[in-house]
Design a protein around this motif. Sequence first.
Motif, PDB file in Angstrom:
ATOM      1  N   ALA A  80      37.267  41.521  38.111  1.00  0.00           N
ATOM      2  CA  ALA A  80      37.299  40.272  37.974  1.00  0.00           C
ATOM      3  C   ALA A  80      38.331  39.642  39.023  1.00  0.00           C
ATOM      4  O   ALA A  80      37.667  38.586  39.839  1.00  0.00           O
ATOM      5  CB  ALA A  80      37.879  40.079  36.663  1.00  0.00           C
ATOM      6  N   ALA A  81      38.993  40.186  39.548  1.00  0.00           N
ATOM      7  CA  ALA A  81      40.114  39.611  40.660  1.00  0.00           C
ATOM      8  C   ALA A  81      39.220  39.666  42.006  1.00  0.00           C
ATOM      9  O   ALA A  81      39.203  38.788  42.601  1.00  0.00           O
ATOM     10  CB  ALA A  81      41.384  40.378  40.627  1.00  0.00           C
ATOM     11  N   GLY A  86      35.870  36.674  45.883  1.00  0.00           N
ATOM     12  CA  GLY A  86      34.727  36.468  46.669  1.00  0.00           C
ATOM     13  C   GLY A  86      34.354  35.182  46.476  1.00  0.00           C
ATOM     14  O   GLY A  86      33.918  34.538  47.439  1.00  0.00           O
ATOM     15  N   GLU A  87      34.225  34.447  45.288  1.00  0.00           N
ATOM     16  CA  GLU A  87      33.928  33.210  44.961  1.00  0.00           C
ATOM     17  C   GLU A  87      34.784  32.089  45.927  1.00  0.00           C
ATOM     18  O   GLU A  87      34.269  31.232  46.724  1.00  0.00           O
ATOM     19  CB  GLU A  87      33.884  32.824  43.651  1.00  0.00           C
ATOM     20  N   LEU A  88      36.057  32.492  46.029  1.00  0.00           N
ATOM     21  CA  LEU A  88      36.755  31.430  46.831  1.00  0.00           C
ATOM     22  C   LEU A  88      36.404  31.606  48.280  1.00  0.00           C
ATOM     23  O   LEU A  88      36.312  30.471  49.163  1.00  0.00           O
ATOM     24  CB  LEU A  88      38.099  31.931  46.723  1.00  0.00           C
ATOM     25  N   ALA A  89      36.231  32.822  48.778  1.00  0.00           N
ATOM     26  CA  ALA A  89      35.768  33.228  50.118  1.00  0.00           C
ATOM     27  C   ALA A  89      34.395  32.474  50.361  1.00  0.00           C
ATOM     28  O   ALA A  89      34.286  31.845  51.604  1.00  0.00           O
ATOM     29  CB  ALA A  89      35.813  34.693  50.329  1.00  0.00           C
ATOM     30  N   THR A  90      33.483  32.634  49.537  1.00  0.00           N
ATOM     31  CA  THR A  90      32.124  31.929  49.693  1.00  0.00           C
ATOM     32  C   THR A  90      32.373  30.543  50.028  1.00  0.00           C
ATOM     33  O   THR A  90      31.605  29.841  50.985  1.00  0.00           O
ATOM     34  CB  THR A  90      31.243  32.336  48.757  1.00  0.00           C
ATOM     35  N   TYR A 122      47.347  40.192  39.602  1.00  0.00           N
ATOM     36  CA  TYR A 122      46.655  39.682  40.869  1.00  0.00           C
ATOM     37  C   TYR A 122      46.902  38.313  41.396  1.00  0.00           C
ATOM     38  O   TYR A 122      46.765  37.362  40.624  1.00  0.00           O
ATOM     39  CB  TYR A 122      45.019  40.155  40.935  1.00  0.00           C
ATOM     40  N   TYR A 123      47.365  38.381  42.720  1.00  0.00           N
ATOM     41  CA  TYR A 123      47.766  37.195  43.408  1.00  0.00           C
ATOM     42  C   TYR A 123      46.476  36.670  44.204  1.00  0.00           C
ATOM     43  O   TYR A 123      46.008  37.501  44.994  1.00  0.00           O
ATOM     44  CB  TYR A 123      49.100  37.424  44.101  1.00  0.00           C
ATOM     45  N   ILE A 124      45.895  35.609  44.013  1.00  0.00           N
ATOM     46  CA  ILE A 124      44.633  34.954  44.789  1.00  0.00           C
ATOM     47  C   ILE A 124      44.983  33.590  45.143  1.00  0.00           C
ATOM     48  O   ILE A 124      45.044  32.859  44.234  1.00  0.00           O
ATOM     49  CB  ILE A 124      43.446  35.272  44.000  1.00  0.00           C
ATOM     50  N   LEU A 130      43.967  38.137  48.419  1.00  0.00           N
ATOM     51  CA  LEU A 130      44.010  38.817  47.317  1.00  0.00           C
ATOM     52  C   LEU A 130      44.995  39.971  47.416  1.00  0.00           C
ATOM     53  O   LEU A 130      44.853  40.927  48.313  1.00  0.00           O
ATOM     54  CB  LEU A 130      42.746  39.519  46.823  1.00  0.00           C
ATOM     55  N   HIS A 131      45.962  40.183  46.576  1.00  0.00           N
ATOM     56  CA  HIS A 131      47.028  41.116  46.419  1.00  0.00           C
ATOM     57  C   HIS A 131      47.226  41.372  45.101  1.00  0.00           C
ATOM     58  O   HIS A 131      47.297  40.580  44.116  1.00  0.00           O
ATOM     59  CB  HIS A 131      48.312  40.664  47.056  1.00  0.00           C
ATOM     60  N   LYS A 132      47.391  42.826  44.667  1.00  0.00           N
ATOM     61  CA  LYS A 132      47.900  43.504  43.450  1.00  0.00           C
ATOM     62  C   LYS A 132      49.558  43.253  43.676  1.00  0.00           C
ATOM     63  O   LYS A 132      49.966  43.699  44.503  1.00  0.00           O
ATOM     64  CB  LYS A 132      47.316  44.500  43.410  1.00  0.00           C
TER      65      LYS A 132
END
Length: 211
Positions: A80-81, A86-90, A122-124, A130-132
């Motif tokens: 999910a993270a 991926g949606e933010l990057a797109t 997760y930090y996004i 993205l970082h765990k």
Amino acid sequence: MECVFGLVGNGFAIVAADTSAVHSILVHKSNEDKIMVLDSHKLIAASGEPGDRVQFTEYIQKNVALYQFRNGIPLTTAAAANFTRGELATALRKKCAKTEHNPYSVNVLLAGYDKETGPSLYYIDYIATLHKVDKGAFGYGSYFSLSMMDRHFHSGMSVEEAIDLVDKCIMEIRSRLVVAPPNFVIKIVDKDGAKEYAWREAVKDSQAPPP
């Protein structure tokens, strides 16, 4: 002056967020819940522009539900993270390509619990980093909450210790941030699922008098 922060304890993850809906110098409401339940064992706490925050978190929630509906199994927290990232990057790439689509001005803490791996956080951020992490924060309140967590956080915290640390962070934000949000909501996810734990309210929204 948004404040979103969270941490991972012994068998659970906890997230807290301010509940102020503001625009410019105006406070519109003080009971806006900025932590959404993605599914039975996931929470997404977001800060950013109000329109982007609401639209993006609802979009992620519906797509997570769609995946489970189509495949019969839920996404893991890590999956999910990565989907959220991926949606933010797109959206960011579409802006770089000079299309009419704008990137989302949203920062996210995604917390969840998986049977195989236990709790995770997760930090996004808005540029799709993205970082765990074991602890994380966004907003102006992060200057104080991160310093408090650096001082008091340790691995394997109990729920009581984690709540005490969250309360310390809230008190530090209220006492030191020049325009501090008065109210916060706290939610926890563990093996029993995602649930609301408590509200920390210094101000209650007043109801308009009857006509």
